[in-house]
Design a protein around this motif. Structure first.
Motif, short mmCIF file in Angstrom:
data_model
loop_
_atom_site.label_atom_id
_atom_site.label_comp_id
_atom_site.label_asym_id
_atom_site.label_seq_id
_atom_site.Cartn_x
_atom_site.Cartn_y
_atom_site.Cartn_z
N LEU A 54 100.61 80.62 96.80
CA LEU A 54 100.85 80.17 95.41
C LEU A 54 99.88 79.05 95.06
CD1 LEU A 54 104.76 80.19 95.58
CD2 LEU A 54 103.38 81.70 94.15
N GLN A 55 99.72 78.16 96.04
CA GLN A 55 98.80 77.02 95.86
C GLN A 55 97.38 77.52 95.59
OE1 GLN A 55 99.90 73.76 97.41
NE2 GLN A 55 98.10 72.70 96.62
N GLU A 56 97.03 78.57 96.30
CA GLU A 56 95.67 79.11 96.19
C GLU A 56 95.41 79.59 94.74
OE1 GLU A 56 92.85 82.12 95.85
OE2 GLU A 56 94.86 82.88 96.34
N VAL A 57 96.43 80.16 94.12
CA VAL A 57 96.28 80.63 92.73
C VAL A 57 96.02 79.43 91.81
CG1 VAL A 57 97.42 81.78 90.78
CG2 VAL A 57 97.77 82.65 93.11
N ILE A 58 96.82 78.39 91.98
CA ILE A 58 96.66 77.20 91.14
C ILE A 58 95.26 76.62 91.33
CG2 ILE A 58 97.47 74.83 90.71
CD1 ILE A 58 99.72 76.54 90.04
N GLU A 59 94.84 76.52 92.60
CA GLU A 59 93.52 75.92 92.88
C GLU A 59 92.41 76.76 92.29
OE1 GLU A 59 93.61 75.21 97.08
OE2 GLU A 59 94.92 73.46 96.79
N HIS A 60 92.58 78.07 92.37
CA HIS A 60 91.57 78.97 91.79
C HIS A 60 91.38 78.67 90.30
CE1 HIS A 60 89.39 82.61 90.74
NE2 HIS A 60 90.28 82.82 89.77
N TYR A 61 92.51 78.55 89.58
CA TYR A 61 92.39 78.31 88.13
C TYR A 61 91.92 76.90 87.82
CZ TYR A 61 93.76 83.00 87.28
OH TYR A 61 93.74 84.37 87.26
N GLN A 62 92.28 75.97 88.70
CA GLN A 62 91.78 74.61 88.54
C GLN A 62 90.25 74.63 88.62
OE1 GLN A 62 93.89 72.46 91.49
NE2 GLN A 62 94.76 71.12 89.93
N ASN A 63 89.76 75.35 89.63
CA ASN A 63 88.31 75.43 89.82
C ASN A 63 87.62 76.21 88.71
OD1 ASN A 63 88.71 74.02 92.15
ND2 ASN A 63 88.80 75.86 93.45
N GLN A 64 88.35 77.17 88.16
CA GLN A 64 87.74 78.02 87.14
C GLN A 64 87.70 77.38 85.75
OE1 GLN A 64 86.14 80.33 89.02
NE2 GLN A 64 86.48 81.65 87.25
N LEU A 65 88.46 76.33 85.60
CA LEU A 65 88.62 75.73 84.27
C LEU A 65 87.29 75.44 83.60
CD1 LEU A 65 91.35 75.25 83.07
CD2 LEU A 65 91.10 72.84 83.56
N GLU A 66 86.38 74.89 84.39
CA GLU A 66 85.08 74.53 83.85
C GLU A 66 84.33 75.79 83.38
OE1 GLU A 66 81.56 72.71 86.08
OE2 GLU A 66 82.98 71.06 85.79
N VAL A 67 84.45 76.86 84.17
CA VAL A 67 83.78 78.12 83.82
C VAL A 67 84.40 78.68 82.54
CG1 VAL A 67 83.29 80.48 84.60
CG2 VAL A 67 83.39 78.59 86.26
N PHE A 68 85.73 78.63 82.46
CA PHE A 68 86.40 79.14 81.25
C PHE A 68 85.91 78.39 80.02
CE2 PHE A 68 90.57 80.40 83.59
CZ PHE A 68 89.97 81.56 84.02
N GLU A 69 85.86 77.08 80.16
CA GLU A 69 85.48 76.26 79.01
C GLU A 69 84.03 76.55 78.62
OE1 GLU A 69 85.47 71.67 78.73
OE2 GLU A 69 86.57 72.59 77.09
#
Ligand code: AMP
Ligand code: MG
Length: 523
Positions: A335-350
């Motif tokens: 579950l943590q891995e999913v959160i971390e993935h999206y945390q890391n992706q935030l910059e890419v999304f933006e």
């Protein structure tokens, strides 16, 4: 009018054995049966023709007495058994315990043309979850919810829809500013429509009570109906389910950022498990671009739900959902891995979202810096977000900046042109020159770039003052502006040269007006 009710939520999940509307804590049940309140003199004010269509209802249906009765709570339609959902939530970062549908009553799910829609009346009276409140909604906030749900849909933002807006004929007491001066306002009911109204908070309720049985039932139900490619009763598929909810949630929030929508109350009870924008309360639209802006006066101190912070709050809310799903997974790392993935992706999304707004197709190392300096420049002097990005398409790879900067169409976006001093001007010129150079690297034909930018950067959004004008007009029983705005906002990316008056900066009178820049949860 025929409504084919075919309920799954209330029939497949455990219900509360108590069927009164009395307020109480409800255990081991996902919902409680309730009876909507009968309105004294209901009057239909507006119907969304598009939502009528998706429900396979006709214009004629909407003009019938049956429609008025059903969609204001006056009559329970055949085949329906109304209920309120049980949920909990974190409000403004704090655990709030049981909340639930305190002023929403689900009529049920209808299936027409093989598509299934849940219908929910907002403001149709008290339920076991109403706590200290009355279960009612006022016209002002109902107009805002009705118009904004539809406007968001047409902007391409995932959202719940709104079928109808009606007056109940009853008065509702509200203290808009929470300053001890309550007043009577007109009561109203909106019929919301979505595939499902399940929220993160529904899962949190059972997890908080260690009621793993009901938690599992709810999760299996959600997977079966809304994530049918996944397996129920599988630990690894609960993680996949969570990943998909995270993906949808982050995608929804990036759309909010794109159009300048600030939800205002991103509590976990207001987060849909389908990644739909839900619960239009003290929301607002960015006028002057300001990452710290929030429309919600209740949150003015902490600004927890400010524009620039929405993606982080979405992650925080997802973490609460992960905690709630943990008993079904029994392992933290996946579950943590999913959160971390999206945390890391935030910059890419933006970056992806902003590239689109800027009409950039190829990826360049320096894009991040270009975007950052744009965001800084936009906040040097109040600059209208919608107008700025819409007019930006007029700049191209061959643009030479004019002698008089104010000849540029983007300069229409400044609220205080006389505040644009030489330092601000220099910063804008530097940015625009960089942007022009950057456009020179693109290979996309000019007309395509403009098209893409115009389909990303809306010309018309439901500016805070526009909704307020529609609300003010109702004091004279004039409901025409609701229809005018509804029609305009169906095609927010189109030019509409005859509606140019709505393509304008917020008027000065609206700057500090209640309902325009100041909104509270009192709805
Ligand atoms: P909201 O902030 O509008 O999402 O609402 C948070 C909680 O308060 C939910 O459980 C709502 O159902 C409940 N609530 C809000 N307004 C009312 C009201 N007028 N009557 C009863 N419950 C309400
Ligand atoms: Mg809510």
């Amino acid at each position: 009018m025929r409504l084919h009710f075919q309920d799954t939520f209330r029939t497949e999940l455990p219900s509360d054995s108590n069927t009164t509307n009395d307020r109480r804590q409800v255990f081991e049940a996902t919902h409680s049966y309730v009876t909507p309140r009968i309105p004294s003199t209901p009057q239909l004010i507006h119907v969304s023709d598009e939502v009528l269509d998706i429900l396979c209802l006709s214009r004629k249906d909407s003009e019938s007495k049956a429609f008025l009765d059903v969609f204001t709570g006056g009559k329970v339609p055949e085949g329906a058994r109304p209920y309120a959902m049980a949920y909990a939530g974190h409000q403004f970062g704090n655990w709030a315990g049981q909340l639930g549908d305190g002023r929403a009553i689900n009529l049920g799910e209808i299936v027409h043309n093989e598509s299934r829609w849940a219908l929910q009346l907002k403001g149709a009276g008290e339920t076991p979850y109403s706590r200290t409140a009355d279960g009612l909604a006022v016209l002002r906030s109902s107009i805002r919810e009705h118009l904004c749900s539809e406007a968001m849909y047409h902007l391409g933002v995932p959202t719940t829809r709104s079928l109808s807006l009606a007056l109940t004929g009853d008065e509702v007491l509200r203290d808009i500013l929470y300053d001890g001066h309550p007043e009577y306002e007109k009561g109203a009911v909106v019929c919301r429509v979505a595939p499902s109204f399940i929220r993160f908070g529904n899962f949190e309720l059972f997890a908080s009570r260690k009621d793993v049985t009901t938690l599992r039932q709810l999760t299996n139900y959600t997977i079966r109906h809304f994530y049918p490619h996944l397996k129920p009763d599988s630990k690894s598929d609960v993680v996949k389910f969570f990943r998909e909810v995270a993906e949808k949630t982050m995608s929804m929030v990036m759309h909010w950022q794109r159009v300048g929508f600030v939800h205002g109350v991103m509590n976990t009870d207001n987060m849909s498990i389908l990644g739909l924008t839900i619960d239009y309360g003290p929301y607002g639209w960015l006028e002057g671009y300001d990452v710290n802006w929030t429309p919600n006066t209740t949150d003015r101190q902490n600004r927890r739900y400010r524009y620039g912070f929405q993606p982080y709050i979405a992650l925080w809310n997802l973490t609460q959902l992960a905690n709630a799903l943990y008993p079904l997974v029994e392992e933290i790392p996946p579950l943590q891995e999913v959160i971390e993935h999206y945390q890391n992706q935030l910059e890419v999304f933006e970056l992806t979202m902003m590239r689109k707004k800027l009409g950039l197709q190829i990826h360049q190392e320096d894009d991040k810096a270009l975007i950052q300096s744009l965001q800084e420049s936009l906040q040097l002097s109040e600059t209208d977000m919608t107008i700025f990005f819409r007019e930006l398409a007029s700049i191209n790879a061959n643009t030479t900046l004019p002698e008089n900067f104010f000849d540029l169409p983007i300069s229409k976006a400044y609220y205080q042109p006389n505040e644009i001093n030489s330092a601000i001007l220099a910063s804008w010129k530097a940015w625009l020159n960089k942007y022009i150079q950057r456009l020179q690297l693109e290979t996309m034909p000019e007309h395509l770039r403009i098209d893409k930018m115009h389909n990303t950067n809306p010309k018309y959004v439901l500016r805070n003052y526009m909704a307020q004008l529609a609300i003010d007009a109702t004091k004279k029983a004039d409901y025409s502006l609701i229809e005018e705005l509804y029609q305009l906002l169906k095609t927010p990316y189109a030019e509409h040269t005859n509606h140019e008056k709505w393509y304008a900066k917020r008027p000065e009178w609206a700057r500090h007006k209640v309902g325009c820049s100041m909104l509270s949860c009192s709805s």
